[in-house]
Scaffold this motif. Structure first.
Motif, PDB file in Angstrom:
ATOM      1  N   PHE A 136     -20.605  -9.644  69.013  1.00 25.63           N
ATOM      2  CA  PHE A 136     -19.632  -8.690  68.488  1.00 25.63           C
ATOM      3  C   PHE A 136     -18.890  -8.040  69.644  1.00 25.63           C
ATOM      4  N   SER A 137     -17.587  -7.791  69.460  1.00 27.18           N
ATOM      5  CA  SER A 137     -16.819  -7.036  70.443  1.00 27.18           C
ATOM      6  C   SER A 137     -15.795  -6.165  69.721  1.00 27.18           C
ATOM      7  N   HIS A 138     -15.511  -5.028  70.314  1.00 28.44           N
ATOM      8  CA  HIS A 138     -14.519  -4.088  69.793  1.00 28.44           C
ATOM      9  C   HIS A 138     -13.371  -4.017  70.784  1.00 28.44           C
ATOM     10  N   HIS A 139     -12.131  -3.974  70.263  1.00 24.61           N
ATOM     11  CA  HIS A 139     -10.965  -4.019  71.141  1.00 24.61           C
ATOM     12  C   HIS A 139      -9.955  -2.946  70.747  1.00 24.61           C
ATOM     13  N   ALA A 140      -9.430  -2.267  71.767  1.00 24.35           N
ATOM     14  CA  ALA A 140      -8.423  -1.221  71.570  1.00 24.35           C
ATOM     15  C   ALA A 140      -7.655  -1.071  72.878  1.00 24.35           C
ATOM     16  N   GLY A 141      -6.604  -0.256  72.853  1.00 25.59           N
ATOM     17  CA  GLY A 141      -5.870   0.040  74.086  1.00 25.59           C
ATOM     18  C   GLY A 141      -5.287  -1.191  74.734  1.00 25.59           C
ATOM     19  N   ASP A 142      -5.580  -1.369  76.023  1.00 22.47           N
ATOM     20  CA  ASP A 142      -4.979  -2.457  76.805  1.00 22.47           C
ATOM     21  C   ASP A 142      -5.414  -3.833  76.324  1.00 22.47           C
ATOM     22  N   ASP A 143      -6.519  -3.921  75.578  1.00 18.02           N
ATOM     23  CA  ASP A 143      -6.958  -5.201  75.032  1.00 18.02           C
ATOM     24  C   ASP A 143      -5.994  -5.742  73.982  1.00 18.02           C
ATOM     25  N   LEU A 144      -5.189  -4.845  73.399  1.00 21.48           N
ATOM     26  CA  LEU A 144      -4.270  -5.217  72.321  1.00 21.48           C
ATOM     27  C   LEU A 144      -2.854  -4.843  72.753  1.00 21.48           C
ATOM     28  N   PRO A 145      -2.207  -5.693  73.538  1.00 21.71           N
ATOM     29  CA  PRO A 145      -0.896  -5.345  74.119  1.00 21.71           C
ATOM     30  C   PRO A 145       0.134  -4.998  73.049  1.00 21.71           C
ATOM     31  N   GLN A 146       0.933  -3.984  73.330  1.00 21.24           N
ATOM     32  CA  GLN A 146       1.988  -3.543  72.429  1.00 21.24           C
ATOM     33  C   GLN A 146       3.348  -3.707  73.109  1.00 21.24           C
ATOM     34  N   TRP A 147       4.389  -3.807  72.297  1.00 23.18           N
ATOM     35  CA  TRP A 147       5.751  -3.859  72.809  1.00 23.18           C
ATOM     36  C   TRP A 147       6.696  -3.273  71.774  1.00 23.18           C
ATOM     37  N   SER A 148       7.885  -2.919  72.229  1.00 27.30           N
ATOM     38  CA  SER A 148       8.890  -2.332  71.358  1.00 27.30           C
ATOM     39  C   SER A 148      10.256  -2.846  71.776  1.00 27.30           C
ATOM     40  N   GLU A 149      11.018  -3.376  70.795  1.00 27.92           N
ATOM     41  CA  GLU A 149      12.369  -3.827  71.105  1.00 27.92           C
ATOM     42  C   GLU A 149      13.173  -4.008  69.825  1.00 27.92           C
ATOM     43  N   ALA A 150      14.403  -3.568  69.832  1.00 25.84           N
ATOM     44  CA  ALA A 150      15.384  -3.848  68.781  1.00 25.84           C
ATOM     45  C   ALA A 150      14.840  -3.631  67.371  1.00 25.84           C
ATOM     46  N   GLY A 151      14.235  -2.462  67.150  1.00 21.74           N
ATOM     47  CA  GLY A 151      13.754  -2.132  65.811  1.00 21.74           C
ATOM     48  C   GLY A 151      12.416  -2.728  65.446  1.00 21.74           C
ATOM     49  N   ILE A 152      11.676  -3.230  66.431  1.00 28.16           N
ATOM     50  CA  ILE A 152      10.369  -3.839  66.176  1.00 28.16           C
ATOM     51  C   ILE A 152       9.321  -3.172  67.052  1.00 28.16           C
ATOM     52  N   GLN A 153       8.220  -2.765  66.424  1.00 27.63           N
ATOM     53  CA  GLN A 153       7.028  -2.326  67.142  1.00 27.63           C
ATOM     54  C   GLN A 153       5.972  -3.406  66.925  1.00 27.63           C
ATOM     55  N   GLY A 154       5.517  -4.010  68.024  1.00 24.98           N
ATOM     56  CA  GLY A 154       4.589  -5.117  67.901  1.00 24.98           C
ATOM     57  C   GLY A 154       3.261  -4.842  68.571  1.00 24.98           C
ATOM     58  N   GLN A 155       2.217  -5.468  68.046  1.00 29.43           N
ATOM     59  CA  GLN A 155       0.900  -5.411  68.681  1.00 29.43           C
ATOM     60  C   GLN A 155       0.240  -6.777  68.538  1.00 29.43           C
ATOM     61  N   LEU A 156      -0.202  -7.325  69.664  1.00 27.30           N
ATOM     62  CA  LEU A 156      -0.928  -8.584  69.651  1.00 27.30           C
ATOM     63  C   LEU A 156      -2.388  -8.309  69.336  1.00 27.30           C
ATOM     64  N   ILE A 157      -2.908  -8.967  68.310  1.00 30.98           N
ATOM     65  CA  ILE A 157      -4.278  -8.754  67.865  1.00 30.98           C
ATOM     66  C   ILE A 157      -5.230  -9.735  68.533  1.00 30.98           C
ATOM     67  N   ALA A 158      -4.807 -10.999  68.638  1.00 29.13           N
ATOM     68  CA  ALA A 158      -5.673 -12.025  69.216  1.00 29.13           C
ATOM     69  C   ALA A 158      -4.837 -13.171  69.743  1.00 29.13           C
ATOM     70  N   GLY A 159      -5.383 -13.858  70.749  1.00 30.55           N
ATOM     71  CA  GLY A 159      -4.739 -15.039  71.277  1.00 30.55           C
ATOM     72  C   GLY A 159      -3.577 -14.712  72.199  1.00 30.55           C
ATOM     73  N   SER A 160      -2.607 -15.628  72.244  1.00 32.77           N
ATOM     74  CA  SER A 160      -1.464 -15.509  73.153  1.00 32.77           C
ATOM     75  C   SER A 160      -0.167 -15.673  72.379  1.00 32.77           C
ATOM     76  N   ALA A 161       0.776 -14.759  72.608  1.00 33.42           N
ATOM     77  CA  ALA A 161       2.107 -14.832  71.993  1.00 33.42           C
ATOM     78  C   ALA A 161       2.995 -13.786  72.649  1.00 33.42           C
ATOM     79  N   TYR A 162       4.299 -13.983  72.565  1.00 32.30           N
ATOM     80  CA  TYR A 162       5.287 -13.046  73.087  1.00 32.30           C
ATOM     81  C   TYR A 162       5.074 -12.753  74.574  1.00 32.30           C
ATOM     82  N   GLY A 163       4.527 -13.729  75.296  1.00 31.07           N
ATOM     83  CA  GLY A 163       4.280 -13.550  76.717  1.00 31.07           C
ATOM     84  C   GLY A 163       3.086 -12.669  77.024  1.00 31.07           C
ATOM     85  N   LEU A 164       2.241 -12.390  76.044  1.00 31.33           N
ATOM     86  CA  LEU A 164       1.107 -11.481  76.185  1.00 31.33           C
ATOM     87  C   LEU A 164      -0.189 -12.201  75.824  1.00 31.33           C
TER      88      LEU A 164
END
Length: 297
Positions: A136-164
């Motif tokens: 089991f592992s718990h993830h928060a903060g820097d483990d879940l990269p966030q970004w904001s652009e052009a009306g979108i607030q994003g958070q990566l939950i798992a894996g690789s996407a959006y360069g994160l």
């Protein structure tokens, strides 16, 4: 093009807790390694709610559970000793592997009331990792990269996407992200994976000029690269590489029907450790486990 549209089907987990079951579906069991996808709530719970709302102890093999909340709090307990609440924009990642049991409790809701809303997904493990040690592992903060652009607030939950890259250990190539989209915002849908989907949790989106409302998963063809929010929307994007055929029975996932039988026998015989001494009211097996597959419609 959109290959398939899957509407959520309402299912009761008991105690007044309903979910929108999306995967598995009769005509589409998996998207990449994602073999299960439940939309929890939204549900308002008043203080003093009965413990029947809790998800009682139950077992898993051959998968990882991914619990992610938009609002509320759930307390996770498991048989490897984990005791960890998950809150909005955090992840509880439990790898069942050779076998684990856990319960999910709404302790905060019972104490002070709560508004519960979130997603639980299961990710099937590759065959070579199906019998890995549970963890089991718990993830928060820097483990879940966030970004904001052009009306979108994003958070990566798992894996690789959006360069994160997210912090949870995954066993096969995948991506899973949460996008909050303002009306008219256009979001890129990650490419480079054999299978992809988007799920509209709230609001509505447009793809190729067609509008899709909340509660709908869209399985995408390779050419689909963007979506636009028709109104303020919360959208989950997910996908990855297939891990091969998987059999499902109840809470078990495996490439082997014999392994499913063994897991069911172990649970029924009490050979799987429960999360803790307070978790004695466990979920029994369905009456006729083998080998009728679970209802998919």
């Amino acid at each position: 093009m959109i290959e398939m549209v899957i509407e959520q089907r309402r299912r009761s987990l008991g105690g007044g807790l309903d979910v929108g079951r999306v995967l598995p579906f009769a005509k589409r069991r998996m998207v990449g390694p994602f073999v299960f996808f439940d939309h929890m709530g939204p549900l308002d719970v008043a203080a003093g709610a009965d413990r029947s709302l809790d998800v009682r102890p139950h077992p898993h093999i051959g998968l990882s559970t991914v619990t992610y909340l938009f609002s509320g709090e759930i307390m996770h307990r498991d048989s490897v000793g984990s005791h960890q609440p998950v809150r909005p924009n955090e992840v509880n990642w439990m790898t069942a592997g050779s076998g684990i049991t856990h319960s999910e409790r709404f302790e905060k809701a019972r104490a002070v009331g709560d508004h519960l809303h979130g997603i639980q997904a299961w990710v099937a493990l590759p065959q070579e990792d199906e019998e890995t040690d549970p963890g089991f592992s718990h993830h928060a903060g820097d483990d879940l990269p966030q970004w904001s652009e052009a009306g979108i607030q994003g958070q990566l939950i798992a894996g690789s996407a959006y360069g994160l890259v997210a912090g949870a250990r995954t066993h096969s190539p995948l991506f899973y992200a949460h996008l909050d989209m303002e009306p008219g915002a256009t979001a890129e849908i990650p490419s480079g994976h054999a299978e992809r989907a988007v799920y509209v949790a709230t609001g509505a989106i447009e793809i190729d000029g067609a509008r899709h409302e909340a509660g709908r998963m869209l399985v995408l063809g390779a050419a689909v690269s963007r979506m636009t929010a028709a109104e303020r929307s919360t959208v989950m994007v997910l996908g990855g590489e297939p891990v091969g055929e998987r059999f499902l029975y109840w809470n078990f996932v495996s490439s082997s029907k014999d392994r499913l039988r063994q897991a069911a026998e172990d649970w029924k015989a009490g050979r799987m450790k429960l999360p803790d001494a307070d978790d004695q009211e466990f979920i029994p097996l369905p009456d006729d486990p083998f080998m009728k597959p679970p209802a998919m419609s």
